[in-house]
Design an enzyme around this catalytic site. Structure first.
Site, short mmCIF file in Angstrom:
data_model
loop_
_atom_site.label_atom_id
_atom_site.label_comp_id
_atom_site.label_asym_id
_atom_site.label_seq_id
_atom_site.Cartn_x
_atom_site.Cartn_y
_atom_site.Cartn_z
N GLU A 44 -0.16 -0.51 6.30
CA GLU A 44 1.11 -1.21 6.09
C GLU A 44 2.31 -0.26 5.98
OE1 GLU A 44 -0.50 -5.17 3.84
OE2 GLU A 44 -0.31 -3.40 2.59
N TYR A 67 -12.85 -8.47 -0.57
CA TYR A 67 -11.85 -8.13 -1.59
C TYR A 67 -12.11 -8.89 -2.88
CZ TYR A 67 -8.59 -5.15 1.04
OH TYR A 67 -8.00 -4.11 1.72
N HIS A 78 3.63 2.60 1.54
CA HIS A 78 3.31 2.36 0.13
C HIS A 78 3.70 3.56 -0.73
CE1 HIS A 78 1.49 -1.58 0.43
NE2 HIS A 78 0.76 -1.19 1.47
N TRP A 120 -10.13 -3.14 7.09
CA TRP A 120 -9.85 -4.16 6.07
C TRP A 120 -9.16 -5.38 6.63
CZ3 TRP A 120 -5.05 -5.91 4.13
CH2 TRP A 120 -3.93 -5.29 4.70
N ASP A 140 0.99 3.92 -5.19
CA ASP A 140 1.48 2.77 -4.42
C ASP A 140 2.98 2.61 -4.70
OD1 ASP A 140 1.54 0.27 -2.91
OD2 ASP A 140 -0.61 0.14 -3.29
N ASP A 158 -10.50 -8.76 -5.72
CA ASP A 158 -9.35 -9.27 -6.49
C ASP A 158 -8.98 -10.68 -6.05
OD1 ASP A 158 -8.75 -7.38 -4.29
OD2 ASP A 158 -6.73 -8.21 -4.46
C1 ACM Z 1 -4.79 -2.99 1.91
O1 ACM Z 1 -5.37 -3.91 1.34
N1 ACM Z 1 -3.47 -3.00 2.08
C2 ACM Z 1 -5.53 -1.87 2.43
#
Ligand code: ACM
Ligand code: ZN
Length: 294
Positions: A130, A224, A66, A197, A6, A226
């Site tokens: 992204e 998700y 990323h 996602w 990342d 987190d």
């Molecule tokens: C992501 O959560 N950017 C795939």
């Protein structure tokens, strides 16, 4: 599914490109250098441990966005070529890999081949989420590529870039998975599996369900881990069905499964992991194998 690269760090040892670990695996937070990476020996140990339990580990190298940790290591692989530091803090960063430079593909094929050698499973995740197009819009090489390949715009360029990786990885015996942004242009290879996602990709993703696209389903709002339970509640993890647009479920044979991602860059203890993971993972598991929920 193991997210190994990342903006803020490159987390897998490369023997072909040791500079990725000397530079790309570390960032400055104030005066402090933080980071690290998994050695190939550690990766092999984890893959073997999982394999004994009938679990395939799917590596992800996130491309073409990323990738600040990669272009901080090799600025010549970005569009402008200007030096930059490995990112700190969260966000979406505009400096991404150049899709018009042949050297980028030489680099990626060499890197992906090395990563494939560590993961014997059938899938390879190439990220794709992204990826801002501001650099590609200004880059003569990217624009030249768009012209030469008869592409409409930068979104089609991402689909073309993804297609190159699909072709390469198929020759390595892998099936490619990418985040739902690979679907934006509507032109990406039908062979790629999409991981759904984000809601903003809903329209493009819904169109692809009609074309028979296969999906892994992991909507941020429901799965998700987190995110705290106040934002992603247990009930939502339990109840959410594979469906992109309202009343338009994804055909069951196009859903490979559900995934609950847990992004761990700021999760440093086993205790914290467990508090995020349970009990929501149990809800996710039952959601995966149960049609009649109670
Ligand atoms: C992501 O959560 N950017 C795939
Ligand atoms: Zn470029």
């Amino acid at each position: 599914h193991w997210h190994l690269s990342d903006d803020q760090g490159f987390r897998i040892e490369s023997k072909k490109f040791p500079r990725l670990n000397e530079i790309g695996s570390w960032r400055m937070e104030g005066e402090q250098k933080v980071g690290g990476y998994y050695t190939q020996e550690e990766i092999r140990e984890i893959v073997a441990y999982a394999q004994e339990r009938f679990i395939n580990v799917i590596p992800e190298i996130d491309l073409p966005g990323h990738t600040v940790s990669i272009v901080a290591t090799f600025p010549e692989l970005s569009c402008s070529g200007e030096p930059l530091a490995v990112a700190h803090g969260s966000g979406i960063f505009p400096r991404i890999l150049c899709a018009g430079n042949d050297k980028v593909y030489d680099f990626l094929y060499a890197l992906l081949e090395e990563v494939c050698g560590l993961f014997p499973g059938p899938y390879f995740h190439i990220g794709g989420d992204e990826a801002p197009k501001s650099e590609w819009e200004k880059c003569p090489r990217c624009q030249q590529r768009i012209q030469a390949e008869g592409l409409k715009d930068e979104e089609e360029l991402q689909a073309w870039f993804t297609g190159k990786l699909v072709e390469f990885l198929e020759a390595q015996g892998k099936t490619v998975i990418g985040w739902n942004e690979i679907l934006t242009s509507g032109t990406v290879s039908p062979k790629a599996i999409a991981q759904y996602w984000v809601e903003t990709g809903a329209e493009a993703a819904a169109k692809e369900t009609e074309k028979g696209r296969r999906f892994v389903f992991s909507p941020v709002s429901s799965f998700y881990l987190d995110y705290p339970a106040a934002l992603v509640p247990l009930k939502s993890t339990y109840a959410t069905e594979p469906c992109i647009l309202k009343d338009q479920p994804i055909p069951k044979d196009q859903v490979l499964g559900l995934e609950a991602p847990l992004w761990t860059e700021r999760v440093t203890t086993a205790d914290h992991i467990e508090r995020l993971t349970f009990p929501r993972l149990l809800a996710l598991a039952e959601n995966c194998w149960t049609w009649e929920k109670d």
